[in-house]
Design an enzyme around this catalytic site. Structure first.
Site, PDB file in Angstrom:
ATOM      1  N   TYR A   1       8.204  -0.403   1.142  1.00  0.00           N
ATOM      2  CA  TYR A   1       8.810  -1.538   0.442  1.00  0.00           C
ATOM      3  C   TYR A   1       9.814  -2.186   1.401  1.00  0.00           C
ATOM      4  CZ  TYR A   1       7.203   0.572  -3.997  1.00  0.00           C
ATOM      5  OH  TYR A   1       6.460   1.104  -5.022  1.00  0.00           O
ATOM      6  N   GLY A   2       9.683  -3.476   1.587  1.00  0.00           N
ATOM      7  CA  GLY A   2      10.576  -4.158   2.529  1.00  0.00           C
ATOM      8  C   GLY A   2       9.927  -4.344   3.892  1.00  0.00           C
TER       9      GLY A   2
ATOM     10  N   HIS B   1      38.078 -16.144  24.353  1.00  0.00           N
ATOM     11  CA  HIS B   1      38.234 -15.245  25.499  1.00  0.00           C
ATOM     12  C   HIS B   1      38.903 -13.957  25.037  1.00  0.00           C
ATOM     13  CE1 HIS B   1      39.332 -13.911  29.560  1.00  0.00           C
ATOM     14  NE2 HIS B   1      40.548 -13.712  29.081  1.00  0.00           N
TER      15      HIS B   1
ATOM     16  N   GLN C   1       0.805  -1.228   0.000  1.00  0.00           N
ATOM     17  CA  GLN C   1       0.000   0.000   0.000  1.00  0.00           C
ATOM     18  C   GLN C   1       0.841   1.282   0.000  1.00  0.00           C
ATOM     19  OE1 GLN C   1      -2.397  -0.295   3.523  1.00  0.00           O
ATOM     20  NE2 GLN C   1      -0.695   0.007   4.909  1.00  0.00           N
TER      21      GLN C   1
ATOM     22  N   THR D   1       7.734  -3.354   7.659  1.00  0.00           N
ATOM     23  CA  THR D   1       7.849  -2.594   8.904  1.00  0.00           C
ATOM     24  C   THR D   1       9.273  -2.636   9.457  1.00  0.00           C
ATOM     25  OG1 THR D   1       5.547  -3.083   9.407  1.00  0.00           O
ATOM     26  CG2 THR D   1       6.927  -2.480  11.263  1.00  0.00           C
TER      27      THR D   1
HETATM   28  C1  LIG Z   1       9.486  -0.035  17.308  1.00  0.00           C
HETATM   29  C2  LIG Z   1       9.564  -1.474  16.958  1.00  0.00           C
HETATM   30  C3  LIG Z   1      10.751  -2.148  17.093  1.00  0.00           C
HETATM   31  C4  LIG Z   1      10.827  -3.497  16.749  1.00  0.00           C
HETATM   32  N1  LIG Z   1      12.019  -4.132  16.897  1.00  0.00           N
HETATM   33  C5  LIG Z   1      12.133  -5.427  16.546  1.00  0.00           C
HETATM   34  C6  LIG Z   1      13.382  -6.097  16.636  1.00  0.00           C
HETATM   35  O1  LIG Z   1      14.381  -5.513  17.046  1.00  0.00           O
HETATM   36  N2  LIG Z   1      13.444  -7.374  16.223  1.00  0.00           N
HETATM   37  C7  LIG Z   1      12.350  -8.041  15.735  1.00  0.00           C
HETATM   38  O2  LIG Z   1      12.482  -9.213  15.363  1.00  0.00           O
HETATM   39  N3  LIG Z   1      11.133  -7.434  15.671  1.00  0.00           N
HETATM   40  C8  LIG Z   1      11.009  -6.148  16.056  1.00  0.00           C
HETATM   41  N4  LIG Z   1       9.800  -5.521  15.920  1.00  0.00           N
HETATM   42  C9  LIG Z   1       8.646  -6.277  15.374  1.00  0.00           C
HETATM   43  C10 LIG Z   1       8.760  -6.405  13.837  1.00  0.00           C
HETATM   44  O3  LIG Z   1       8.998  -5.146  13.260  1.00  0.00           O
HETATM   45  C11 LIG Z   1       7.495  -7.016  13.264  1.00  0.00           C
HETATM   46  O4  LIG Z   1       7.191  -8.190  13.961  1.00  0.00           O
HETATM   47  C12 LIG Z   1       7.677  -7.344  11.786  1.00  0.00           C
HETATM   48  O5  LIG Z   1       8.163  -6.256  11.058  1.00  0.00           O
HETATM   49  C13 LIG Z   1       6.349  -7.828  11.202  1.00  0.00           C
HETATM   50  O6  LIG Z   1       6.541  -8.154   9.847  1.00  0.00           O
HETATM   51  P1  LIG Z   1       5.382  -8.750   8.966  1.00  0.00           P
HETATM   52  O7  LIG Z   1       6.048  -9.667   8.018  1.00  0.00           O
HETATM   53  O8  LIG Z   1       4.297  -9.282   9.798  1.00  0.00           O
HETATM   54  O9  LIG Z   1       4.777  -7.532   8.149  1.00  0.00           O
HETATM   55  P2  LIG Z   1       5.200  -6.036   7.991  1.00  0.00           P
HETATM   56  O10 LIG Z   1       6.669  -5.898   7.812  1.00  0.00           O
HETATM   57  O11 LIG Z   1       4.548  -5.265   9.058  1.00  0.00           O
HETATM   58  O12 LIG Z   1       4.593  -5.679   6.578  1.00  0.00           O
HETATM   59  C14 LIG Z   1       3.242  -5.528   6.354  1.00  0.00           C
HETATM   60  C15 LIG Z   1       3.098  -4.683   5.103  1.00  0.00           C
HETATM   61  O13 LIG Z   1       1.759  -4.773   4.617  1.00  0.00           O
HETATM   62  C16 LIG Z   1       1.382  -3.503   4.099  1.00  0.00           C
HETATM   63  N5  LIG Z   1      -0.093  -3.530   4.069  1.00  0.00           N
HETATM   64  C17 LIG Z   1      -0.953  -3.538   5.122  1.00  0.00           C
HETATM   65  N6  LIG Z   1      -2.223  -3.644   4.701  1.00  0.00           N
HETATM   66  C18 LIG Z   1      -2.175  -3.699   3.347  1.00  0.00           C
HETATM   67  C19 LIG Z   1      -3.153  -3.832   2.336  1.00  0.00           C
HETATM   68  N7  LIG Z   1      -4.462  -3.964   2.621  1.00  0.00           N
HETATM   69  N8  LIG Z   1      -2.750  -3.846   1.037  1.00  0.00           N
HETATM   70  C20 LIG Z   1      -1.431  -3.740   0.711  1.00  0.00           C
HETATM   71  N9  LIG Z   1      -0.467  -3.616   1.645  1.00  0.00           N
HETATM   72  C21 LIG Z   1      -0.827  -3.612   2.943  1.00  0.00           C
HETATM   73  C22 LIG Z   1       2.021  -2.508   5.056  1.00  0.00           C
HETATM   74  O14 LIG Z   1       2.180  -1.247   4.471  1.00  0.00           O
HETATM   75  C23 LIG Z   1       3.370  -3.202   5.345  1.00  0.00           C
HETATM   76  O15 LIG Z   1       4.392  -2.785   4.479  1.00  0.00           O
HETATM   77  C24 LIG Z   1       9.685  -4.172  16.266  1.00  0.00           C
HETATM   78  C25 LIG Z   1       8.475  -3.497  16.111  1.00  0.00           C
HETATM   79  C26 LIG Z   1       8.419  -2.154  16.445  1.00  0.00           C
HETATM   80  C27 LIG Z   1       7.111  -1.438  16.276  1.00  0.00           C
END
Ligand SMILES: Cc1cc2nc3c(=O)[nH]c(=O)nc-3n(C[C@H](O)[C@H](O)[C@H](O)COP(=O)(O)OP(=O)(O)OC[C@H]3O[C@@H](n4cnc5c(N)ncnc54)[C@H](O)[C@@H]3O)c2cc1C
Length: 456
Positions: free
Chosen positions: A39-40, A441, A34, A42
């Site tokens: 891209y890539g 170490h 969206q 969260t």
């Molecule tokens: C501040 C913070 C720090 C974090 N630190 C860590 C860490 O250090 N290590 C770790 O392992 N995890 C960490 N996490 C958690 C981690 O970021 C998430 O668990 C992970 O990114 C989730 O990935 P996902 O594959 O579920 O989808 P996401 O990477 O969230 O991707 C979902 C995508 O879908 C898109 N989308 C949503 N709805 C639609 C739609 N209807 N149509 C088209 N596109 C859509 C969104 O724009 C997004 O790009 C952190 C989270 C936060 C908030």
């Protein structure tokens, strides 16, 4: 109408990895995202990578010290560096998929028309239909903001939006004492902000080992973070100069002035725009997509991966979800959510806290005959030479089998160490293997010699 073998909704870790695997297997794939800024997914854009880039800059800045203005300048530079890094990764992630001949990355917001048809609302206001034999939902989660009056104010942020602010807040109030809240508290304290954390629960990190939680709290407080437990936020006021968080604690009202307020009260699965009913995809009571152990949803041709599927919210879980789905759709289905082994996690405090498995109390409650091990981080030579002696290491062992049931590591480099314990647990090794192993170490890993020697 586009017709493809597979449609992936969302450019998250699981979705992009699966899209690549499906393309390598000769399938035609559409991946719908969206926002071009995402891209890539969260992790690389607004979560793991940018926060850890800032955590690392914050530790350097803390070591350098200086007046607030100097620290604020270093913070702005750190935000710029974070932006450079995420921009580079975003581009790399896009190219990795878009350059494949049988993958199309499509800009737009997808929703189900039925189980095999998606409607994609494109940025120019148009609509396109995608027909796909298989659909993979990887839409992630979004911050949950409770209905606090004033939470829509100009100085109120969620983790994603605060990361873009180049001005270091002199006073930061964080609502929510979970892992994201704690990571930001530690990071902003290192950058030089005065940080107050407001948490409505009475216990600090209530799901963690009580001694470890106490050690984490003491370390944050030593670094100037004030943690208010059992405190309810009533409202957030705003005048031209600042925000004021109105908090009720022990029957009295407290006013917390802030230059920025971070609401870190959890994340909810992104399902609102998907029109899942049209595909026969059901939700759990907690609002996640309901899946079985192969991550298949209640619609036979639809799978869900990552945060939207309601599991632990970590990038490496989403990655592992892609392995499970790949096993289901391209392999023999042997890999499932039931056999991914012990799942470790780290909270990137200073020092980091990392955990895998059960606490001592959880192990006792589960009926194990428990032995425990404990070592102060100060006893580890590497911690001393890094001048980071803060912390505590604990381990929990099954007295009947000598298997490791859990490890709780609040010490420098624990985020690396915890993976060794995970491996030992998955391999069913007795704790003596880690106790008697030869380690290089000086390293933090050699602490396992001494930690597991204290099993009693
Ligand atoms: C501040 C913070 C720090 C974090 N630190 C860590 C860490 O250090 N290590 C770790 O392992 N995890 C960490 N996490 C958690 C981690 O970021 C998430 O668990 C992970 O990114 C989730 O990935 P996902 O594959 O579920 O989808 P996401 O990477 O969230 O991707 C979902 C995508 O879908 C898109 N989308 C949503 N709805 C639609 C739609 N209807 N149509 C088209 N596109 C859509 C969104 O724009 C997004 O790009 C952190 C989270 C936060 C908030």
């Amino acid at each position: 109408m586009k017709q493809v073998d597979a449609a992936v909704i969302g450019f998250g870790k699981g979705g992009k990895t699966l899209a690549g695997a499906l393309a390598s297997a000769g399938k035609t794939v559409v991946l719908v995202e969206q926002s071009p800024k995402m891209y890539g997914g969260t992790c690389i854009n607004v979560a793991c990578i940018p926060t850890k880039s800032l955590v690392s800059s914050a530790a350097l800045s803390a070591a350098q010290g200086g007046a607030f203005a100097e620290r604020a300048a270093r913070y702005a530079a750190a935000v710029d560096e974070k932006d450079r890094l995420t921009g580079m990764l975003r581009d790399k992630n896009y190219r990795k998929l878009a350059d494949l001949p049988n993958v199309q990355v499509m800009d737009g917001t997808a929703s189900f028309a039925d189980a095999t048809h998606l409607t994609v609302r494109t940025p120019d206001g148009g609509k396109e239909t995608v027909e796909a034999a298989q659909v993979f939902v990887n839409t992630g989660a979004r911050p949950f903001v409770p209905p606090i009056p004033g939470a829509d104010g100009p100085r109120v942020f969620v983790s994603e939006t605060l990361l873009d602010v180049r001005e270091l807040p002199e006073r930061l109030v964080i609502i929510g004492g979970g892992y994201i809240g704690m990571e930001f508290a530690s990071m902003y304290a290192n950058f030089g902000s005065q940080v107050v954390v407001v948490q409505n629960e009475d216990a600090f990190l209530p799901r963690e080992d009580a001694e470890i939680a106490a050690a984490v709290l003491a370390s944050l407080e030593e670094r100037g973070v004030r943690v208010m437990l059992g405190a309810d936020v009533r409202s957030i006021e705003d005048d031209a100069e600042r925000a004021v968080v109105v908090v009720e604690t022990s029957g009295s009202e407290k006013l917390l002035p802030a230059d920025a307020v971070l609401v870190a009260t959890g994340r909810r699965p992104n399902v609102a725009e998907l029109n899942l009913e049209a595909a026969g995809v059901e939700l759990t009571e907690r609002g996640a997509v309901r899946t079985d152990e192969h991550l298949r949803t209640t619609a036979p041709n639809v799978w869900a991966l990552g945060d939207v599927a309601g599991g632990l919210q970590f990038t490496y879980i989403s990655l592992d979800d892609s392995r499970i789905v790949k096993s289901a759709v391209l392999g023999d289905g042997a890999r499932t959510t039931e056999n991914r082994g012990a799942v470790p996690y780290s909270v990137f405090l200073d020092p980091p806290f990392s955990r895998v498995g059960m606490t001592e109390q959880e192990a006792r409650d589960a009926g194990f005959n428990v032995k425990a091990a404990k070592l102060p981080a100060a006893a580890v030579p590497k911690a001393q030479l890094l001048q980071k002696p803060t912390g505590l290491l604990k381990a929990v062992v099954d007295a009947d089998t000598d298997h490791i049931l859990g490890a709780h590591l609040f010490c420098e480099e624990s985020h690396e160490m915890v993976n060794t314990v995970k491996l030992a647990m998955d391999a069913g090794l007795p704790y003596q293997t880690l106790r008697d192993a030869v380690y290089t170490h000086p390293t933090m890993s050699e602490a396992f010699n001494d930690l597991f020697a204290t099993v009693a």
